[in-house]
Design an enzyme around this catalytic site. Structure first.
Site, PDB file in Angstrom:
ATOM      1  N   CYS A  68      14.179  11.259   5.612  1.00  9.41           N
ATOM      2  CA  CYS A  68      14.104  10.986   7.057  1.00  9.41           C
ATOM      3  C   CYS A  68      15.463  11.112   7.735  1.00  9.41           C
ATOM      4  O   CYS A  68      15.544  11.376   8.929  1.00  9.41           O
ATOM      5  CB  CYS A  68      13.538   9.590   7.273  1.00  9.41           C
ATOM      6  SG  CYS A  68      14.413   8.334   6.336  1.00  9.41           S
ATOM      7  N   GLY A  96      -4.914   4.255  -2.373  1.00 12.75           N
ATOM      8  CA  GLY A  96      -6.075   5.021  -1.923  1.00 12.75           C
ATOM      9  C   GLY A  96      -5.646   6.391  -1.456  1.00 12.75           C
ATOM     10  O   GLY A  96      -4.503   6.582  -1.031  1.00 12.75           O
ATOM     11  N   GLU A 149      10.028   1.847  10.122  1.00 14.84           N
ATOM     12  CA  GLU A 149      11.041   2.843   9.742  1.00 14.84           C
ATOM     13  C   GLU A 149      10.343   4.193   9.794  1.00 14.84           C
ATOM     14  O   GLU A 149       9.569   4.539   8.901  1.00 14.84           O
ATOM     15  CB  GLU A 149      11.570   2.558   8.331  1.00 14.84           C
ATOM     16  CG  GLU A 149      12.246   1.192   8.169  1.00 14.84           C
ATOM     17  CD  GLU A 149      13.585   1.088   8.889  1.00 14.84           C
ATOM     18  OE1 GLU A 149      14.025   2.074   9.500  1.00 14.84           O
ATOM     19  OE2 GLU A 149      14.168  -0.005   8.855  1.00 14.84           O
ATOM     20  N   GLY A 173      -4.990   0.940   4.013  1.00 10.84           N
ATOM     21  CA  GLY A 173      -3.865   0.669   4.922  1.00 10.84           C
ATOM     22  C   GLY A 173      -4.355   0.158   6.264  1.00 10.84           C
ATOM     23  O   GLY A 173      -3.835  -0.827   6.805  1.00 10.84           O
ATOM     24  N   GLU A 199       9.935  16.964  13.324  1.00 12.74           N
ATOM     25  CA  GLU A 199      10.352  16.693  11.947  1.00 12.74           C
ATOM     26  C   GLU A 199       9.526  17.546  10.988  1.00 12.74           C
ATOM     27  O   GLU A 199       8.295  17.498  11.008  1.00 12.74           O
ATOM     28  CB  GLU A 199      10.136  15.211  11.639  1.00 12.74           C
ATOM     29  CG  GLU A 199      10.652  14.825  10.272  1.00 12.74           C
ATOM     30  CD  GLU A 199      10.339  13.377   9.915  1.00 12.74           C
ATOM     31  OE1 GLU A 199       9.200  12.948  10.146  1.00 12.74           O
ATOM     32  OE2 GLU A 199      11.241  12.707   9.387  1.00 12.74           O
ATOM     33  N   GLY A 237      -6.969   7.934   1.068  1.00 17.21           N
ATOM     34  CA  GLY A 237      -7.091   8.015   2.524  1.00 17.21           C
ATOM     35  C   GLY A 237      -6.454   6.811   3.192  1.00 17.21           C
ATOM     36  O   GLY A 237      -5.659   6.102   2.584  1.00 17.21           O
ATOM     37  N   LYS A 274       0.887  -1.174   0.000  1.00 17.93           N
ATOM     38  CA  LYS A 274       0.000   0.000   0.000  1.00 17.93           C
ATOM     39  C   LYS A 274       0.919   1.217   0.000  1.00 17.93           C
ATOM     40  O   LYS A 274       1.395   1.655   1.046  1.00 17.93           O
ATOM     41  CB  LYS A 274      -0.882  -0.028   1.252  1.00 17.93           C
ATOM     42  CG  LYS A 274      -2.249   0.575   1.081  1.00 17.93           C
ATOM     43  CD  LYS A 274      -2.237   2.052   0.713  1.00 17.93           C
ATOM     44  CE  LYS A 274      -1.847   2.920   1.863  1.00 17.93           C
ATOM     45  NZ  LYS A 274      -1.638   4.340   1.478  1.00 17.93           N
TER      46      LYS A 274
HETATM   47  P1  NAD Z   1       2.626   9.018   6.762  1.00 22.08           P
HETATM   48  O1  NAD Z   1       2.937   8.376   8.072  1.00 22.08           O
HETATM   49  O2  NAD Z   1       1.657  10.121   6.732  1.00 22.08           O
HETATM   50  O3  NAD Z   1       2.081   7.913   5.728  1.00 22.08           O
HETATM   51  C1  NAD Z   1       2.825   6.751   5.444  1.00 22.08           C
HETATM   52  C2  NAD Z   1       1.891   5.679   4.895  1.00 22.08           C
HETATM   53  O4  NAD Z   1       0.975   5.270   5.910  1.00 22.08           O
HETATM   54  C3  NAD Z   1       1.041   6.131   3.721  1.00 22.08           C
HETATM   55  O5  NAD Z   1       0.985   5.082   2.792  1.00 22.08           O
HETATM   56  C4  NAD Z   1      -0.306   6.378   4.363  1.00 22.08           C
HETATM   57  O6  NAD Z   1      -1.387   6.302   3.458  1.00 22.08           O
HETATM   58  C5  NAD Z   1      -0.356   5.261   5.377  1.00 22.08           C
HETATM   59  N1  NAD Z   1      -1.275   5.442   6.504  1.00 22.08           N
HETATM   60  C6  NAD Z   1      -1.705   6.595   7.052  1.00 22.08           C
HETATM   61  N2  NAD Z   1      -2.503   6.331   8.111  1.00 22.08           N
HETATM   62  C7  NAD Z   1      -2.571   4.992   8.221  1.00 22.08           C
HETATM   63  C8  NAD Z   1      -3.214   4.100   9.124  1.00 22.08           C
HETATM   64  N3  NAD Z   1      -3.969   4.556  10.137  1.00 22.08           N
HETATM   65  N4  NAD Z   1      -3.078   2.768   8.943  1.00 22.08           N
HETATM   66  C9  NAD Z   1      -2.302   2.285   7.935  1.00 22.08           C
HETATM   67  N5  NAD Z   1      -1.672   3.080   7.054  1.00 22.08           N
HETATM   68  C10 NAD Z   1      -1.788   4.417   7.195  1.00 22.08           C
HETATM   69  O7  NAD Z   1       4.048   9.450   6.174  1.00 22.08           O
HETATM   70  P2  NAD Z   1       4.360  10.317   4.863  1.00 22.08           P
HETATM   71  O8  NAD Z   1       3.883  11.693   5.087  1.00 22.08           O
HETATM   72  O9  NAD Z   1       3.952   9.573   3.657  1.00 22.08           O
HETATM   73  O10 NAD Z   1       5.966  10.269   4.851  1.00 22.08           O
HETATM   74  C11 NAD Z   1       6.764  11.094   5.622  1.00 22.08           C
HETATM   75  C12 NAD Z   1       7.243  10.363   6.862  1.00 22.08           C
HETATM   76  O11 NAD Z   1       7.885   9.143   6.508  1.00 22.08           O
HETATM   77  C13 NAD Z   1       8.270  11.167   7.624  1.00 22.08           C
HETATM   78  O12 NAD Z   1       7.979  11.094   8.996  1.00 22.08           O
HETATM   79  C14 NAD Z   1       9.571  10.448   7.316  1.00 22.08           C
HETATM   80  O13 NAD Z   1      10.571  10.604   8.285  1.00 22.08           O
HETATM   81  C15 NAD Z   1       9.111   9.049   7.218  1.00 22.08           C
HETATM   82  N6  NAD Z   1      10.099   8.246   6.463  1.00 22.08           N
HETATM   83  C16 NAD Z   1      10.898   7.398   7.158  1.00 22.08           C
HETATM   84  C17 NAD Z   1      11.872   6.658   6.500  1.00 22.08           C
HETATM   85  C18 NAD Z   1      12.748   5.691   7.257  1.00 22.08           C
HETATM   86  O14 NAD Z   1      13.361   4.835   6.614  1.00 22.08           O
HETATM   87  N7  NAD Z   1      12.868   5.783   8.578  1.00 22.08           N
HETATM   88  C19 NAD Z   1      12.021   6.790   5.112  1.00 22.08           C
HETATM   89  C20 NAD Z   1      11.183   7.675   4.418  1.00 22.08           C
HETATM   90  C21 NAD Z   1      10.222   8.399   5.121  1.00 22.08           C
END
Ligand code: NAD
Length: 501
Positions: free
Chosen positions: A308, A227, A271, A233, A406, A229, A196
């Site tokens: 990140c 999706g 991650e 997920g 962040e 939203g 997803k």
């Molecule tokens: P996000 O947490 O908003 O979304 C990540 C994913 O989770 C998306 O696919 C989203 O649709 C899904 N999601 C959202 N709510 C959910 C739920 N309740 N249940 C299941 N899935 C859900 O993150 P983002 O804005 O896409 O990305 C930025 C973040 O990602 C930053 O915090 C960044 O640090 C982190 N990041 C971490 C790494 C790492 O390797 N540590 C790498 C890249 C990005």
């Protein structure tokens, strides 16, 4: 082939409409589509399928049905599929790179060099992973007779087995490299997958479906639902048919996922976010200072800070503080901001208007609290596009939100310190612990300082990576490790086998 347009989406000039990829075929979404927006032009790149719990369910069913066959496929055969996938990604770069660039807004240089090639590298790396030894031999142990069983010399081994069906939920920024970093080791180990990707940039990830099929992956082993939203997920995380969630994203969503996944005791690999500190020690000479400034400036020059691991806080010994602030300010002002497909551009847009507004609100907050905006800080006169100027903020306190939270944008906060204890206190003073850096003329001193940093990764005089290292976070930056064989093992369960010898 795409069900709605009946053409290969990547080669059609018009925005394409995608389906979910389930059980080796495109699946028309029941709730229609939503547009994917090019962050630089604000034009529609394509239409991604809305995802529902029912569609997540169908994908999990397909992955479960495929598990028995794939997990028993000889490792050499799994390796051949992954190797072929790496080749296909390289062969199709001409079609995939423009799509990937358009949906992420990354500069062409970053997309062509650091988005697609690392994805191919990961498939290639875990093709080798599929044939890595899966058995740990243990020395035989003399064991006394007991009410349980007769004694004697008892032999044992620990064998790595696949976890089962893995849900891979990923963030925007490096969609394909990120997903490949989960998918390749999971498949190598014999798991099946439902992915997803992030709502903002899922199209190239959807393209992986037919490519993997072409590479020889059996139907149902890889499925992908998208999706706008959280529904699809959330459904995956709660689904009893999923054994593991491998998540890359924000710490706040990671916490929700851990809570829900815990109810069915799913394995999790998390991650999450970071607030990297680059500590510049008082012994830094001109050469070290130059590399420190170049490294910290990667927060601006590498995908507009949507990384990140970015060193978004630079902690500088007070004796060098103004020198570093001046050097960084000059660096930022020399960076070309603008159209990401122009080869001279270094800093492109952020992923969305919402993300730009969020970053701007942190800058405004810092300004109101009395921090000094050394450079940047104002919205550039560039339309269309979701641009933020490379911004350097000095004289913030470690307590300010801009220095603790962040932002995921091109913003660096410079903080002075007086001694190493204070530097360590500031560096460790956020809930994150993903990636810190130490810049010093004395590598031994930097090594010793690294031991005091509560961070999963520490770069000494570099922001360069080593692909075989375990990658992950301390504290609220995550659980578990990607990377090299550590990343392969993350997708396995240890099974102990015991026998009388
Ligand atoms: P996000 O947490 O908003 O979304 C990540 C994913 O989770 C998306 O696919 C989203 O649709 C899904 N999601 C959202 N709510 C959910 C739920 N309740 N249940 C299941 N899935 C859900 O993150 P983002 O804005 O896409 O990305 C930025 C973040 O990602 C930053 O915090 C960044 O640090 C982190 N990041 C971490 C790494 C790492 O390797 N540590 C790498 C890249 C990005």
């Amino acid at each position: 082939m795409n069900p709605a347009t009946n053409v290969n989406p990547a080669v059609n000039a018009k925005p394409n409409t995608y389906g979910h990829w389930i059980n080796g075929a495109w699946h028309t979404p029941s709730q229609g589509h939503y547009p994917i927006i090019n962050p630089a032009t604000e034009e529609v790149v394509g239409h991604a399928p809305e995802g529902t719990a029912d569609e997540a369910d169908a994908a999990v069913d397909a992955a479960r049905a495929a598990y028995e066959g794939w997990s028993r496929t000889p490792p050499q055969q799994r390796a051949a599929v992954l190797d072929r996938m790496a080749e296909l990604l390289a062969e199709r770069a001409g079609e995939l790179v423009p799509l990937l660039q358009a949906e992420t807004g990354a500069t062409l240089r970053v997309t062509a060099g650091m988005q697609l090639p690392p994805a191919a590298d990961r498939f290639r790396r875990y093709a080798r992973g599929a044939v890595e030894p899966d058995t740990v031999a243990l020395a035989p142990q003399p064991v006394k007779s007991s009410a349980l069983a007769p004694g004697g010399l008892i032999g044992a081994a620990a064998v790595r087995r696949p976890v089962g069906v893995v849900g891979c939920i990923t963030s925007f920024n490096f969609p394909v490299a990120n997903l490949a970093g989960k998918l390749a080791p999971a498949l190598a180990m014999g798991n099946t997958v439902v992915a997803k990707p992030a709502p903002q940039d899922p199209l190239t990830c959807l393209e992986l479906g037919p490519l993997l099929k072409e590479a020889g992956l059996p139907d149902g082993v890889f499925n992908i639902v998208t999706g706008s939203g959280a529904e699809a997920g959330e459904a995956l995380v709660a689904h009893p048919g999923i054994d593991m969630i491998s998540f890359t994203g924000s710490t706040s969503v990671g916490k929700k996922i851990a809570e829900s996944a815990g109810r069915t005791m799913k394995r999790t690999l998390m991650e999450l976010g970071g607030k990297g500190a680059a500590i510049v020690l008082d012994d830094a000479d001109a050469r070290v200072l130059k590399s420190a400034i170049g490294a910290v400036a990667s927060t601006w020059s590498f995908h507009s800070g949507q990384i990140c691991t970015a060193p978004t806080r630079v902690l500088v010994h007070r004796s060098l503080y103004e020198q570093v602030v001046t050097g960084l300010s000059q660096y930022a002002q020399a960076l070309t901001l603008g159209d990401p497909v122009d080869n001279s551009t270094v800093v492109g847009p952020l992923i969305s208007a919402a993300q730009r507004d969020r970053v701007e609100s942190y800058i405004a907050g810092a300004r109101e609290q009395g921090a000094r905006i050394v450079t940047g800080g104002r919205r550039p006169d560039l339309k269309p596009g979701f641009y933020v100027r490379p911004t350097l903020i000095a004289d913030a306190t470690p307590e300010m939100a801009v220095a603790r939270e962040e932002l995921f944008g091109p913003v660096v906060v410079a903080l002075p310190y007086d001694d190493e204890d204070e530097a360590v206190r500031i560096a460790n003073g956020t809930p994150y612990g993903l990636y810190d850096y130490v810049f010093s003329a004395d590598a031994g001193r930097a090594w010793a300082l690294a031991a005091r940093l509560r961070s999963g990764n520490v770069g000494i005089n570099t922001v360069q990576r080593h692909p075989e290292t375990p990658f992950g976070g301390f504290k609220e930056s995550g659980i578990g490790r990607d990377g090299g064989s550590f990343g392969l093992h993350a997708y396995s369960e240890l099974q102990s086998l015991v026998w009388p010898s």
